[in-house]
Design a protein around this motif. Sequence first.
Motif: not given
Length: 391
Positions: A176-185, A336-344, A350-353, A367-372
């Motif tokens: 994601a970062e390689q293509f210039g997309l922000p990543v939430v910690e 799971v992992t909290l954070g991730g590719v910024d949804t903005r 479509t989930m397309e960048a 950056d979408v993390t569900g409950w257990l």
Amino acid sequence: MAWDAIILGAGAAGMMAAIEAGRRGRRVLVIDHAKAPGEKIRISGGGRCNFTNLGIAPDRFLSQNPRFALSALKRFTQWDFIARMDAAGIAWHEKTLGQLFCDGPATQVVAMLVRDMERAGVALWLDCAVGEVRREGTGFTVETARGPQRTKTVVVASGGKSIPKMGATGFGYLLAEQFGLPVVETRPALVPLTFAEQELAWMRPLAGVSVNARVTAGRTGFDEAVLFTHRGLSGPAILQVSSYWREGDPVVVDLVPGQDLAAGLRAAKAAQGKSALRTVLGRWLPERLARHLEEAAGVTGVMAELSGAALDRIAGGINAWRLVPVGSEGYRTAEVTLGGVDTRALDGRTMEAKGVPGLYFIGEVVDVTGWLGGYNFQWAWSSGWAAGQAL
């Protein structure tokens, strides 16, 4: 071009996207460095796969933008996935709090997805490393252990960092970062919390004891089981609250939720003054825990000998046990992992960048993390389905 879509990751989201795109006549290749597909599906839910939840709602997902997941979740719902399970003849049951599990082994779900991919004409390359992904002209070239592959679109379904022993890496975030997309910690989520030696010394004798409790971090609390371990606290309530807890903050544990323990102890003193504190606490708590609390309070006499102030102090420590964790067990045991590719940076439909046509991100890497309780699998099915409609 050789492929219409190359999907990086043969997990829940990746296989779902592949099935949908294949059914729409697309030439699809799924690549994974693991030796088998759907490994997190296989081990989930104690091997029974908690595949979704009846209570899917936006407030059960954490994200910088909690509304981002709504489109996918509404267009491919828990009922849609349940229908696929039913059509495949996979028996299931509701366990608790809307959580749905397979009656039999989780491998049934993996087998269903692999079979659906085969029927849709999807190619699956396992035990195949992926290297550089680069934009070339109107498409992409993906370097693989089997040579470079040309494709119109790339779908990143590589998951997060949780459970590295199963091959989890930060590959998707780097891409994601390689293509210039922000990543939430990113940070571990749905993970046991750890404590300093002082608290651990108190907890260790209780290892193996489970109690229904309410655990709160900030304004968010969960009423589920807490499990004492040799390393700290675990169990569903702790895993849930770990997604909301931050270093330096306390968690508050109510070991008898819904019970005014101070009033209960005062009533017990009046009615059964000759009883031991542990006997009275045993009404609400496991015997080992009741005995341990009595010892920790330094109580040696009977209820009649305890002052009202002492009873209030004991009750306060049980109704509002305040702890400051020193950390968590980390990605090693995080579900799971909290954070991730910024949804903005992504199109919620479509989930397309937005800035990189043809590049998609789905599942845990976002950056979408569900409950257990099946929420993260539903996000995988829904986001994978959404991308599959767009490829």
